[in-house]
Motif scaffolding. Structure first.
Motif, PDB file in Angstrom:
ATOM      1  N   ARG A  35       0.836  -1.205   0.000  1.00  0.00           N
ATOM      2  CA  ARG A  35       0.000   0.000   0.000  1.00  0.00           C
ATOM      3  C   ARG A  35       0.869   1.253   0.000  1.00  0.00           C
ATOM      4  O   ARG A  35       0.581   2.230  -0.729  1.00  0.00           O
ATOM      5  CB  ARG A  35      -0.909  -0.007   1.235  1.00  0.00           C
ATOM      6  CG  ARG A  35      -1.904   1.145   1.281  1.00  0.00           C
ATOM      7  CD  ARG A  35      -3.031   0.831   2.253  1.00  0.00           C
ATOM      8  NE  ARG A  35      -2.571   0.818   3.627  1.00  0.00           N
ATOM      9  CZ  ARG A  35      -2.588   1.901   4.420  1.00  0.00           C
ATOM     10  NH1 ARG A  35      -3.016   3.060   3.956  1.00  0.00           N
ATOM     11  NH2 ARG A  35      -2.197   1.804   5.670  1.00  0.00           N
ATOM     12  N   TYR A  36       1.951   1.219   0.779  1.00  0.00           N
ATOM     13  CA  TYR A  36       2.896   2.343   0.815  1.00  0.00           C
ATOM     14  C   TYR A  36       3.514   2.554  -0.562  1.00  0.00           C
ATOM     15  O   TYR A  36       3.661   3.703  -1.036  1.00  0.00           O
ATOM     16  CB  TYR A  36       3.982   2.041   1.849  1.00  0.00           C
ATOM     17  CG  TYR A  36       5.030   3.107   2.022  1.00  0.00           C
ATOM     18  CD1 TYR A  36       4.856   4.158   2.915  1.00  0.00           C
ATOM     19  CD2 TYR A  36       6.220   3.060   1.293  1.00  0.00           C
ATOM     20  CE1 TYR A  36       5.830   5.135   3.082  1.00  0.00           C
ATOM     21  CE2 TYR A  36       7.197   4.029   1.439  1.00  0.00           C
ATOM     22  CZ  TYR A  36       7.001   5.066   2.340  1.00  0.00           C
ATOM     23  OH  TYR A  36       7.972   6.032   2.486  1.00  0.00           O
ATOM     24  N   ARG A  37       3.873   1.466  -1.248  1.00  0.00           N
ATOM     25  CA  ARG A  37       4.471   1.552  -2.578  1.00  0.00           C
ATOM     26  C   ARG A  37       3.505   2.182  -3.581  1.00  0.00           C
ATOM     27  O   ARG A  37       3.889   3.067  -4.362  1.00  0.00           O
ATOM     28  CB  ARG A  37       4.878   0.161  -3.049  1.00  0.00           C
ATOM     29  CG  ARG A  37       5.533   0.132  -4.427  1.00  0.00           C
ATOM     30  CD  ARG A  37       5.711  -1.282  -4.935  1.00  0.00           C
ATOM     31  NE  ARG A  37       4.413  -1.958  -5.081  1.00  0.00           N
ATOM     32  CZ  ARG A  37       4.273  -3.179  -5.573  1.00  0.00           C
ATOM     33  NH1 ARG A  37       5.341  -3.877  -5.941  1.00  0.00           N
ATOM     34  NH2 ARG A  37       3.084  -3.721  -5.679  1.00  0.00           N
ATOM     35  N   GLU A  38       2.225   1.755  -3.558  1.00  0.00           N
ATOM     36  CA  GLU A  38       1.241   2.299  -4.484  1.00  0.00           C
ATOM     37  C   GLU A  38       1.009   3.783  -4.231  1.00  0.00           C
ATOM     38  O   GLU A  38       0.895   4.587  -5.187  1.00  0.00           O
ATOM     39  CB  GLU A  38      -0.076   1.526  -4.366  1.00  0.00           C
ATOM     40  CG  GLU A  38       0.001   0.091  -4.868  1.00  0.00           C
ATOM     41  CD  GLU A  38       0.452   0.029  -6.317  1.00  0.00           C
ATOM     42  OE1 GLU A  38      -0.042   0.839  -7.134  1.00  0.00           O
ATOM     43  OE2 GLU A  38       1.307  -0.821  -6.637  1.00  0.00           O
ATOM     44  N   GLU A  39       0.927   4.177  -2.954  1.00  0.00           N
ATOM     45  CA  GLU A  39       0.748   5.597  -2.631  1.00  0.00           C
ATOM     46  C   GLU A  39       1.940   6.408  -3.111  1.00  0.00           C
ATOM     47  O   GLU A  39       1.786   7.553  -3.583  1.00  0.00           O
ATOM     48  CB  GLU A  39       0.564   5.765  -1.129  1.00  0.00           C
ATOM     49  CG  GLU A  39      -0.753   5.207  -0.609  1.00  0.00           C
ATOM     50  CD  GLU A  39      -0.865   5.308   0.903  1.00  0.00           C
ATOM     51  OE1 GLU A  39       0.123   5.766   1.536  1.00  0.00           O
ATOM     52  OE2 GLU A  39      -1.919   4.934   1.452  1.00  0.00           O
ATOM     53  N   CYS A  40       3.147   5.824  -3.012  1.00  0.00           N
ATOM     54  CA  CYS A  40       4.349   6.518  -3.470  1.00  0.00           C
ATOM     55  C   CYS A  40       4.313   6.747  -4.975  1.00  0.00           C
ATOM     56  O   CYS A  40       4.601   7.849  -5.464  1.00  0.00           O
ATOM     57  CB  CYS A  40       5.587   5.710  -3.074  1.00  0.00           C
ATOM     58  SG  CYS A  40       7.151   6.460  -3.600  1.00  0.00           S
ATOM     59  N   TYR A  41       3.949   5.701  -5.726  1.00  0.00           N
ATOM     60  CA  TYR A  41       3.880   5.827  -7.185  1.00  0.00           C
ATOM     61  C   TYR A  41       2.838   6.860  -7.610  1.00  0.00           C
ATOM     62  O   TYR A  41       3.056   7.646  -8.552  1.00  0.00           O
ATOM     63  CB  TYR A  41       3.562   4.471  -7.813  1.00  0.00           C
ATOM     64  CG  TYR A  41       4.724   3.491  -7.785  1.00  0.00           C
ATOM     65  CD1 TYR A  41       6.035   3.941  -7.805  1.00  0.00           C
ATOM     66  CD2 TYR A  41       4.504   2.116  -7.749  1.00  0.00           C
ATOM     67  CE1 TYR A  41       7.105   3.055  -7.775  1.00  0.00           C
ATOM     68  CE2 TYR A  41       5.554   1.218  -7.720  1.00  0.00           C
ATOM     69  CZ  TYR A  41       6.860   1.693  -7.729  1.00  0.00           C
ATOM     70  OH  TYR A  41       7.916   0.811  -7.712  1.00  0.00           O
ATOM     71  N   GLN A  42       1.683   6.890  -6.925  1.00  0.00           N
ATOM     72  CA  GLN A  42       0.652   7.872  -7.238  1.00  0.00           C
ATOM     73  C   GLN A  42       1.130   9.291  -6.955  1.00  0.00           C
ATOM     74  O   GLN A  42       0.880  10.222  -7.737  1.00  0.00           O
ATOM     75  CB  GLN A  42      -0.616   7.566  -6.432  1.00  0.00           C
ATOM     76  CG  GLN A  42      -1.323   6.288  -6.856  1.00  0.00           C
ATOM     77  CD  GLN A  42      -2.544   5.988  -6.000  1.00  0.00           C
ATOM     78  OE1 GLN A  42      -2.920   6.795  -5.140  1.00  0.00           O
ATOM     79  NE2 GLN A  42      -3.170   4.838  -6.224  1.00  0.00           N
TER      80      GLN A  42
END
Length: 426
Positions: A35-42
């Motif tokens: 979830r942290y990775r997806e938020e970072c990419y966004q």
């Protein structure tokens, strides 16, 4: 992607696995990391890029980095997926942006960062090491116990099924009890193998973590968990069958004699389905995570525990009635048997492993409700008695049985006579 950048994350997950039971912390950490990775990419895709020379925004598998100014240190908060995040929520992790617009590296390859403020200060204590070694010893104990029991039970089953003169209702019931013990041992061993395979899989790519926590990857160990719970329940209800049959013989009851064995089959193999199916349904709908090995809501776990408690209490009542009857008969024959107290003790010890009376002692003290020394004592006795119980039952009700030994001796003598006759032929 090479495996090397994943080393910090692998170390983190190793910590999580050792500090959790059945990998629960590990699974939650991986989910939070994704979830942290997806938020970072966004965030990186939605933020406008600065003009001029700068270090590019990036996610280095540990933290999410914005664009860096050349010659300056960039600080970000400790990532929230860390299991110990509440301790380091005010900490910072740092990276240095070089004058050339590239992030500073170590040895020319690995990104340099200072994550000292985000590390967990807690060290593995001596008590934790002792606890981990103790649990590993318990696992080795019950693995040996179930393996020894399995060999004894298979041998006993072969004897009871291959010797025609031993085929009767009493021995059919014994054979079903042996088979339930064997299935229980196999299901426990298979479940452990699947759990070890699941949490011990080699991780190289980030996608391997996604596969690891996917529902598809957990199907195998969840089905093993369901089968194991069914086998444990079936084992307990064949205890009930043994108790009911023995009591029926002692009181001389002859009701439903023709169809009684069919009723026993329904009781032993059919009753567990009435509880395992609802438990499996609630797990799938309400606690569909990991391998269904942990019990966050104890109400669902009692769907399994209540029938075990019921079976144990029924066995206890019948056990007490049988002992009362044995004591009465031994007292009546006291002149012929002056050691009737010793005979009563022997009968008691013989019935305990058959009926599983020891289960009543810790029936309410579940693993989640006990702690400290009491928990380890409970776990040890439960694992030891449950794993070696199949061996004890096979010995007491097959190998040490006079009828069985007599039949085996006859077969042995016939085989030797036949062998001698073959050798004496011209």
């Amino acid at each position: 992607m090479s495996p090397l950048p994943l080393l910090p994350f692998l170390s983190l997950c190793t910590f999580c696995y050792l500090q959790s039971e059945a990998g629960q912390v590990l699974e939650r950490t991986i989910e939070e990391w994704m979830r942290y990775r997806e938020e970072c990419y966004q965030k990186m895709s939605s933020t406008p890029k600065p003009m001029g020379l700068h270090c590019n925004r990036t996610f280095d598998l540990y933290a999410c980095w914005p664009d860096g100014s050349p010659g300056n240190v960039t600080n970000v908060s400790c990532p929230y997926y860390l299991p110990w995040f509440p301790k380091v929520r005010h900490g910072l992790v740092s990276r240095r942006c070089g004058q050339d617009g590239l992030w500073a590296t170590m040895n020319g390859t690995q990104p340099w960062r200072d994550s000292s403020q985000c590390e967990d200060d807690a060290e593995v204590t001596t008590d934790e090491v002792v606890t981990r070694n103790l649990l590993l010893s318990f696992q080795a104990l019950y693995t040996v116990g179930y393996s020894v029991s399995l060999l004894a039970l298979i041998s006993a089953l072969l004897i009871l099924t291959l010797c025609r003169k031993l085929r009767c209702t009493r021995n059919y019931i014994h054979a079903n009890l042996f088979f339930s013990f064997a299935l229980r041992g196999i299901s426990v061993i298979v479940k452990d193998i699947l759990l070890e395979k699941r949490w011990g899989m080699q991780i190289i790519e980030v996608t391997d973590w996604e596969i690891l926590i996917s529902n598809e990857a957990a199907i195998g160990c969840r089905m093993a968990q369901v089968v194991m719970q069914y086998c444990i329940l079936a084992n307990h209800y064949w205890f009930v069958v043994e108790a009911v049959y023995l009591y029926k013989l002692l009181v001389g009851a002859g009701f439903f004699e023709k169809n009684i064995y069919t009723l026993y089959l329904y009781l032993g193999w059919g009753t567990p389905l009435l509880f395992v199916v609802p438990w499996m349904t609630m797990k799938y709908l309400k606690e569909n995570s990991e391998c269904w090995a942990l019990n966050e809501n104890m109400a669902y776990w009692w769907i399994i525990r209540i029938p075990i408690l019921l079976a144990s209490l029924v066995n206890l009542v019948i056990f007490m009635k049988i002992l009362k009857m044995i004591l009465s008969k031994l007292r009546d024959n006291q002149k012929g048997y002056p050691d009737y107290k010793l005979r009563l003790a022997k009968a008691t010890l013989t019935l305990i492993p058959l009926f599983g009376i020891h289960e009543v002692v810790f029936i309410f003290a579940t693993d989640e409700q006990t702690s400290g020394i009491l928990r380890y004592v409970k776990v040890f006795f439960n694992l030891f008695l449950n794993s070696f119980q199949g061996f004890m039952v096979a010995v007491l009700y097959c190998f040490a049985n006079k009828e069985v030994r007599s039949e085996i001796l006859k077969k042995w003598h016939l085989w030797k006579l036949d062998r001698t006759a073959q050798l004496c032929r011209p």
